[in-house]
Motif scaffolding. Structure first.
Motif, PDB file in Angstrom:
ATOM      1  N   LEU A   1      -8.733  -2.233   0.206  1.00 50.78           N
ATOM      2  CA  LEU A   1      -8.612  -3.660  -0.104  1.00 50.78           C
ATOM      3  C   LEU A   1      -8.373  -4.460   1.178  1.00 50.78           C
ATOM      4  N   PHE A   2      -7.521  -3.923   2.050  1.00 48.04           N
ATOM      5  CA  PHE A   2      -7.193  -4.572   3.334  1.00 48.04           C
ATOM      6  C   PHE A   2      -8.446  -4.664   4.221  1.00 48.04           C
ATOM      7  N   ILE A   3      -9.173  -3.542   4.329  1.00 37.82           N
ATOM      8  CA  ILE A   3     -10.389  -3.500   5.173  1.00 37.82           C
ATOM      9  C   ILE A   3     -11.472  -4.407   4.587  1.00 37.82           C
ATOM     10  N   ASP A   4     -11.663  -4.353   3.237  1.00 40.36           N
ATOM     11  CA  ASP A   4     -12.728  -5.132   2.593  1.00 40.36           C
ATOM     12  C   ASP A   4     -12.480  -6.631   2.684  1.00 40.36           C
ATOM     13  N   LYS A   5     -11.198  -7.036   2.617  1.00 37.41           N
ATOM     14  CA  LYS A   5     -10.871  -8.460   2.707  1.00 37.41           C
ATOM     15  C   LYS A   5     -11.408  -9.047   4.006  1.00 37.41           C
ATOM     16  N   PHE A   6     -11.190  -8.294   5.096  1.00 37.72           N
ATOM     17  CA  PHE A   6     -11.599  -8.816   6.407  1.00 37.72           C
ATOM     18  C   PHE A   6     -13.054  -8.505   6.732  1.00 37.72           C
ATOM     19  N   LYS A   7     -13.631  -7.519   6.057  1.00 38.50           N
ATOM     20  CA  LYS A   7     -15.043  -7.181   6.286  1.00 38.50           C
ATOM     21  C   LYS A   7     -15.932  -8.365   5.918  1.00 38.50           C
ATOM     22  N   PHE A   8     -15.567  -9.081   4.822  1.00 42.42           N
ATOM     23  CA  PHE A   8     -16.365 -10.231   4.404  1.00 42.42           C
ATOM     24  C   PHE A   8     -16.239 -11.403   5.387  1.00 42.42           C
ATOM     25  N   ARG A   9     -15.200 -11.351   6.232  1.00 42.58           N
ATOM     26  CA  ARG A   9     -15.058 -12.377   7.287  1.00 42.58           C
ATOM     27  C   ARG A   9     -15.701 -11.928   8.592  1.00 42.58           C
ATOM     28  N   GLY A  10     -16.169 -10.688   8.613  1.00 42.10           N
ATOM     29  CA  GLY A  10     -16.784 -10.163   9.836  1.00 42.10           C
ATOM     30  C   GLY A  10     -15.773  -9.645  10.839  1.00 42.10           C
TER      31      GLY A  10
ATOM     32  N   VAL B   1      -4.586  -0.344  10.276  1.00 41.85           N
ATOM     33  CA  VAL B   1      -4.339   0.509   9.107  1.00 41.85           C
ATOM     34  C   VAL B   1      -3.074   1.359   9.270  1.00 41.85           C
ATOM     35  N   PRO B   2      -2.818   2.001  10.469  1.00 39.43           N
ATOM     36  CA  PRO B   2      -1.570   2.780  10.618  1.00 39.43           C
ATOM     37  C   PRO B   2      -0.315   1.946  10.351  1.00 39.43           C
ATOM     38  N   LEU B   3      -0.323   0.651  10.772  1.00 43.38           N
ATOM     39  CA  LEU B   3       0.823  -0.234  10.512  1.00 43.38           C
ATOM     40  C   LEU B   3       1.002  -0.453   9.009  1.00 43.38           C
TER      41      LEU B   3
ATOM     42  N   ARG C   1       6.609  -8.245   0.813  1.00 47.57           N
ATOM     43  CA  ARG C   1       6.341  -7.846   2.207  1.00 47.57           C
ATOM     44  C   ARG C   1       4.895  -7.384   2.368  1.00 47.57           C
ATOM     45  N   LEU C   2       4.370  -6.701   1.341  1.00 48.70           N
ATOM     46  CA  LEU C   2       2.993  -6.216   1.386  1.00 48.70           C
ATOM     47  C   LEU C   2       2.017  -7.392   1.387  1.00 48.70           C
ATOM     48  N   ILE C   3       2.263  -8.364   0.506  1.00 48.60           N
ATOM     49  CA  ILE C   3       1.405  -9.554   0.451  1.00 48.60           C
ATOM     50  C   ILE C   3       1.485 -10.317   1.770  1.00 48.60           C
ATOM     51  N   ALA C   4       2.695 -10.415   2.332  1.00 48.16           N
ATOM     52  CA  ALA C   4       2.889 -11.123   3.612  1.00 48.16           C
ATOM     53  C   ALA C   4       2.107 -10.441   4.733  1.00 48.16           C
ATOM     54  N   PHE C   5       2.065  -9.093   4.729  1.00 51.19           N
ATOM     55  CA  PHE C   5       1.323  -8.349   5.759  1.00 51.19           C
ATOM     56  C   PHE C   5      -0.172  -8.675   5.666  1.00 51.19           C
ATOM     57  N   PHE C   6      -0.700  -8.708   4.437  1.00 49.96           N
ATOM     58  CA  PHE C   6      -2.119  -9.020   4.227  1.00 49.96           C
ATOM     59  C   PHE C   6      -2.453 -10.419   4.737  1.00 49.96           C
ATOM     60  N   GLU C   7      -1.531 -11.358   4.492  1.00 54.98           N
ATOM     61  CA  GLU C   7      -1.792 -12.743   4.893  1.00 54.98           C
ATOM     62  C   GLU C   7      -1.573 -12.953   6.381  1.00 54.98           C
TER      63      GLU C   7
END
Length: 716
Positions: free
Chosen positions: A677-686, A693-695, A707-713
């Motif tokens: 989900l994390f990778i795909d979110k940013f893949k659409f932004r290029g 990912v390790p973080l 905290r998880l939502i904050a990391f994504f944002e």
């Protein structure tokens, strides 16, 4: 009143299909009924019981396999004419075995379902329904999905012909002539239909249905709409329903519901009140029950439930008790009839043992001969590969007419094999190649003696697609094997549903290009399970899906040159974009792809995942503490000094270990979904965020939702 039934095995015919055994009406002074059964060798066998032994009335020569067997006759007369569907032909026989009808239909496919009412004949192939009257074509209907069964409401009660189709897309379709009157949504793919009480109830409008996921329900089919009466969920996680009948086995004046399932469970439901039926009796046979009937077969005055199994065994559960109990020291005298039966059975067993020895010697001699040619023995396998909504896993059921020796399972995509309680086979795993195009799974199941049915549970990863293969080897000589292939689809954990929640934040993927309706439909079939292979009628089609693991949803709408896919999970859109692009490239079709990403959908998906993540993390921590706590218990002898939390872990240790064992790699799968989900979110932004990912994985261990939502944002 407790139900007490005794088992009687009558005889074995060839391998049977669903609904191919019926009881003829009792005739003359005899109260017992004749049994008629058709098998896949094309043989119709009719027999009765005389002096406790099966006596054949007639038996036809082998021919094309029999897909259905029904009884018919003029309305309001005894239904004693026998009709069988073989290929695209319907044949009719009298109760004495004389053929009086050979009707070659105009169907291009084999007949899958049949119903007879007076002069009306209702036939269904995979997608096509035909109604014939006096063997003349009257009505035709093309279904949007596969037809599993067909039924017509009793004409003498409802005064019009009302056919009902049970279709694979979880819908009952009610027809009027060649037109669709209305659709009835049911909770699972319906596999069998039956008239309530055998006659549709007081109104003649009541239909009982059974589904492939084991649910049972009653619906009233009126002229304008349906009225659901009751529905029984499959709480005991039993097999799918293959056959239904109504018969008063309890002799209380109310007909009970007889149900046969594909895991060999036979059930009797009674109606103690006007409400839902209550399970009164169940019995487990070793193989799936293809047909079930209630009547009087073995002896006058003793009713029974007769079941026909996949391998062709006709087994009765009779109200006549097969044994008597005697007190200590009391001499138990056997009747003359019982003594002669035991004697004949002993003689038969001795004769069969001698015959087997003779054939074995003959085979050994011929196999050592230099001129001998070994022929590969044919055997039938009944297989089923379905997605379970409850635990988001696939059930692979393999049923063989002979005892299974070994089943080898191979997959070129990563899958988990889950534990099955009913599975007694010994499983061993082999190391697989590290090559990405090689094996990802190689497991061997060694079955115990006389096992004819094996159930496996498999969980796949969405986005990873390929083929699962099962190599089936039965205990027959010479050793032979059959291979069965099952497609693991890119969105393999999605299941068809009737509707979706439109208030969720949705991401959209739009496709445009020079492709036909059939081409885009074939791509959707490749990506998603439970989509009919045949292109649906009409100019456009919409399918709704739900992810059985996460609960996210997908709406798929497409027509010639255009496709629109909406989902509240970005990863689902990403998988579809990659796979559809690849499929279009293979066919050298240019696609114009556009997408609209809703940022709120990421937060929404994380909120769906997080409760599951928390639960699995807590379960893993509890399981890791069990050994240490048990050691403390042994050393101290008393655990009263422990805090209540640790004491409850010790008390529930067995259940926790069992649950953890049943869900291997569950936590890793959730970690994988969040990472994707994390990778795909940013893949659409290029943007490539794989370095972060390790973080993310460090954060996931004991992480709070905010905290998880904050990391994504923050990563953006």
């Amino acid at each position: 009143m407790e139900v007490s039934l005794a088992r009687v095995d009558y005889l074995q015919v060839g391998v049977t299909a669903q609904k191919t055994m019926r009881l003829l009406p009792a005739s003359g002074r005899r109260a017992t009924q004749k049994v008629v059964v058709g098998d896949r060798d094309g043989v119709i066998t009719c027999f009765g019981i005389k002096k406790g032994e099966p006596a054949t009335v007639f038996k036809t020569l082998p021919g094309p396999k029999i897909a259905r067997l029904e009884l018919g006759g003029a309305l309001n007369t005894p239904q004693e004419k026998i009709f069988v569907a073989t290929g695209s032909e319907v044949r009719g026989f009298t109760k004495r075995g004389k053929q009086f009808l050979s009707f070659e239909t105009n169907l291009t496919e084999d007949i899958k379902a049949m119903h007879i009412s007076g002069a009306d004949l209702f036939l269904c192939a995979s997608y096509i329904y035909n109604h014939y009257c006096d063997c003349k074509d009257k009505h035709y209907y093309l279904s949007r999905d596969k037809i599993n069964d067909v039924l017509c409401l009793p004409v003498d009660k409802v005064n019009c012909i009302t056919p009902v189709l049970a279709c694979q897309d979880r819908v009952l379709r009610v027809l009027q002539g060649s037109d669709l009157l209305y659709e009835v949504e049911v909770p699972g793919p319906p596999t069998v239909l039956a008239l309530n009480n055998g006659d549709g109830g007081d109104s003649g409008e009541e239909i009982v249905y059974g589904t492939s996921d084991g649910k049972l329900g009653l619906i009233q089919i009126t002229g304008s709409a349906s009225v659901p009466k009751w529905e029984i969920d499959n709480e005991k996680k039993r097999g799918g329903i293959l056959c239904i009948d109504s018969f008063d086995i309890l002799r209380d004046g109310v007909k009970e519901l007889l149900v046969g399932r594909d895991d060999g469970v036979l059930e009797i439901y009674s109606f103690e009140s006007a409400d839902d039926p209550v399970l009164r009796y169940d019995y487990v046979l070793s193989e799936s029950i293809s047909s079930i009937q209630g009547g009087c077969v073995g002896k006058d005055g003793y009713d029974e439930v007769l079941a026909c199994t996949y391998s062709g065994w006709l087994t009765g559960l009779t109200t006549e008790l097969a044994y008597r109990e005697g007190g200590s020291g009391e001499e138990l005298k056997l009747s003359q009839e019982m003594q002669s039966k035991i004697s004949s059975l002993r003689n038969e067993v001795e004769h069969l043992q001698m015959k087997v020895l003779g054939e074995r010697e003959k085979y050994q001699q011929s196999s050592q001969s230099s001129s001998a040619v070994s022929s590969v023995p044919a055997f039938s396998v009944n297989d089923k590969f379905t997605l379970n909504k409850d635990d988001a896993s696939y059930s692979l059921i393999l049923e063989v007419q002979a005892a299974i020796d070994i089943i080898l399972v191979q997959s070129d995509v990563p899958v988990d094999l889950l534990d099955v309680d009913k599975n007694s086979a010994v499983v061993s795993f082999s190391n697989c190649d590290s090559d990405p195009n090689g094996n990802c799974l190689l497991a061997t199941y060694r079955c115990q003696a006389n096992t004819t049915r094996l159930e496996l549970k498999i969980r796949s990863i969405e986005g990873r697609y390929g083929t699962l293969q099962a190599y089936v080897t039965p205990r027959i000589q010479p050793k032979t094997c059959q291979v069965y292939q099952y497609q693991i689809k890119p969105l393999s954990l999605h299941q068809r549903t009737h509707s979706i929640d439109r208030d969720r934040p949705m991401n959209t993927l739009m496709l445009k290009g020079q492709f036909s309706f059939a081409e885009i439909h074939s791509w959707v079939v490749f990506c998603l399970p439970e989509v009919p292979e045949r292109t649906p009628p009409g100019e456009s089609v919409t399918f709704y899906f739900q992810n059985t693991f996460l609960g996210t949803q997908l709406e798929s709408t497409y027509r010639i040159g255009e496709g629109c896919f909406k989902s509240d999970n970005i990863s689902t859109i990403s998988i579809l974009k990659d796979v559809l692009s690849k499929e279009a490239t293979k066919r050298k079709i240019n696609l114009n792809i556009s997408f609209d990403i809703n940022e709120e959908s990421v937060r929404h998906t994380l909120k769906l995942i997080h409760p599951k993540l928390e639960y699995q993390q807590l379960l893993a921590k509890k399981v890791h503490l069990i050994d240490a706590l048990r050691e403390l218990q042994v050393q101290e002898g008393n655990v009263d000094f422990l805090v209540p939390e640790y004491r409850s872990i010790l008390e529930e240790a067995d259940q926790l270990l069992e649950e953890y064992k049943k869900q291997p790699a569950h936590l890793e799968r959730l970690y994988g979904m969040i990472t994707d989900l994390f990778i795909d979110k940013f893949k659409f932004r290029g943007t490539n965020v794989k370095s972060k990912v390790p973080l993310l994985l460090e954060l996931l261990d004991g992480c709070e939702q905010d905290r998880l939502i904050a990391f994504f944002e923050a990563a953006s």
